[in-house]
Design a protein around this motif. Sequence first.
Motif, mmCIF file in Angstrom:
data_model
loop_
_atom_site.group_PDB
_atom_site.id
_atom_site.type_symbol
_atom_site.label_atom_id
_atom_site.label_comp_id
_atom_site.label_asym_id
_atom_site.label_seq_id
_atom_site.Cartn_x
_atom_site.Cartn_y
_atom_site.Cartn_z
ATOM 1 N N ARG A 178 -0.895 2.820 -7.943
ATOM 2 C CA ARG A 178 -2.151 2.064 -7.837
ATOM 3 C C ARG A 178 -2.226 0.917 -8.835
ATOM 4 O O ARG A 178 -3.191 0.771 -9.582
ATOM 5 C CB ARG A 178 -3.352 3.008 -8.003
ATOM 6 N N LEU A 229 0.828 -1.201 0.000
ATOM 7 C CA LEU A 229 0.000 0.000 0.000
ATOM 8 C C LEU A 229 0.864 1.253 0.000
ATOM 9 O O LEU A 229 0.596 2.216 -0.739
ATOM 10 C CB LEU A 229 -0.936 0.020 1.216
ATOM 11 N N TYR A 230 1.887 1.241 0.818
ATOM 12 C CA TYR A 230 2.775 2.402 0.917
ATOM 13 C C TYR A 230 3.528 2.630 -0.396
ATOM 14 O O TYR A 230 3.630 3.752 -0.880
ATOM 15 C CB TYR A 230 3.761 2.191 2.068
ATOM 16 N N PHE A 290 -4.905 -3.737 -0.391
ATOM 17 C CA PHE A 290 -6.043 -3.051 0.223
ATOM 18 C C PHE A 290 -7.114 -4.041 0.658
ATOM 19 O O PHE A 290 -7.680 -3.934 1.748
ATOM 20 C CB PHE A 290 -6.635 -2.033 -0.755
ATOM 21 N N TYR A 303 0.803 3.372 -3.617
ATOM 22 C CA TYR A 303 -0.318 4.308 -3.509
ATOM 23 C C TYR A 303 -0.441 5.220 -4.727
ATOM 24 O O TYR A 303 -1.532 5.434 -5.257
ATOM 25 C CB TYR A 303 -0.187 5.152 -2.240
ATOM 26 N N LYS A 304 0.675 5.775 -5.184
ATOM 27 C CA LYS A 304 0.628 6.710 -6.317
ATOM 28 C C LYS A 304 0.379 5.985 -7.626
ATOM 29 O O LYS A 304 -0.358 6.457 -8.488
ATOM 30 C CB LYS A 304 1.925 7.511 -6.387
ATOM 31 N N PHE A 310 -1.615 -3.134 -5.466
ATOM 32 C CA PHE A 310 -2.104 -2.157 -4.484
ATOM 33 C C PHE A 310 -3.500 -2.543 -4.009
ATOM 34 O O PHE A 310 -3.804 -2.502 -2.813
ATOM 35 C CB PHE A 310 -2.119 -0.756 -5.104
#
Length: 419
Positions: A361, A354-355, A369, A358-359, A365
């Motif tokens: 995606r 996730l970290y 999630f 995130y950008k 990701f």
Amino acid sequence: MKSFFKKYKYHFLIIFVGLCCLEVLNFLLQLDKQMLIYPDCSNYLESAQKMYLKFTGHYYRPMLMAFITGIPYLFGSSDPGIFEWSFVVNVFCWLGTSIILFEILKSFVKEKVAFWFALLPFFILGNIILNYHLLTENIFVFFTILAFYLLFQYYKTGKFWCLSLSLSLALSSMLIKPGAKFFGIVMLLFFVKEILKNYRHKSMIFLYGSLLMIVIQVVGMKVQYGDFTISYIDGVTYHNYICSKAECYKNGIEYEQINNPRAEYLFGLDFTDQKKVALEDLKQQIKTNFSNLVKAYFSDIIENSKTGNACIEDLKNYKSKSDFPFWKKLIFSITKWQNRIFTVLAILLSAMFLYKGYKQRKATFFVAFFILYIITLSGISCGQGDRFHLVTFPFLILLLAKFLSEKKRLKPFFEPLQK
């Protein structure tokens, strides 16, 4: 014919290994001889009866699960036939999960490595045991991993039909397991721009179809029971578990799932009142008993992360085998430690993906999630053993393979085909 078997040799091997694992555990624990039917299983049977025999909806169990469960009724099946059918569906979905996992893994590791990783879900013993019960877990996992496979294909090919069908499956999964509704909604919101750009695309029929099913479910619940809702199970769950436990902490008494006067009171109300009472109780607890509510939540998370498979404890030695108690105790301990180790790994790997993602995606990701969503959501309930976190473990294996394939020292072994 030879070329066919050569092309799909790994698929056949996956199925063969899976069936062997299933039969070994069945032999050791006499799973096909057990007679106990859990309350949840009876609920799913009742939902199928309502759909196929009474043409009505169920107050707790949505229509897609009822539709899948009750198919044998179309052919004159009796109730025992529904349980036999459930086993077939569960095993199909359980095997199918590893097949689809294999197909996803092939996109970033070599085929032989993907094969070995695809076998790992067969050694998650809790999922094998759930095949013998009329429950949603293995069906839900199959729907979800198929949705992720299509999402991976969308990122690889850019074809909109893959995204439409992926989101359709993610949304439809809430009609199998109502707790998935927020995950489906979040997925939809993430891709709202792509959807608006392609709202006239012919493949939108998948997405429109799933949305129509949800509307039918919600409107049907309103007409039949009085509320626009997917299911009444959410209110019952948080009222009878996390809120009841928080109240017990407040009063200095031990929480008991079975002898719970709050649950008995709630079940004495009609469904609309159940929903209202549960919601008002939650609001009141947040205002006046928040610290104990938080304590109850983390207590549930810890319990769901460390307990073994609850079904094993109820197994009976119908064949009177002398080694049955040994295997029962050993396999329960294995499920307990699998739950603990895999949950910790799932949280750590998911947080990392996730970290990192995130950008961008990327598909991983959303897998991360999903894992954290399920584990976070499990805090509203307890007393189910490893049942809540089991659904995340095949997805953990996917992230683990991806993580290892990106390590410089391991790249020659994994040979990723794409970064």
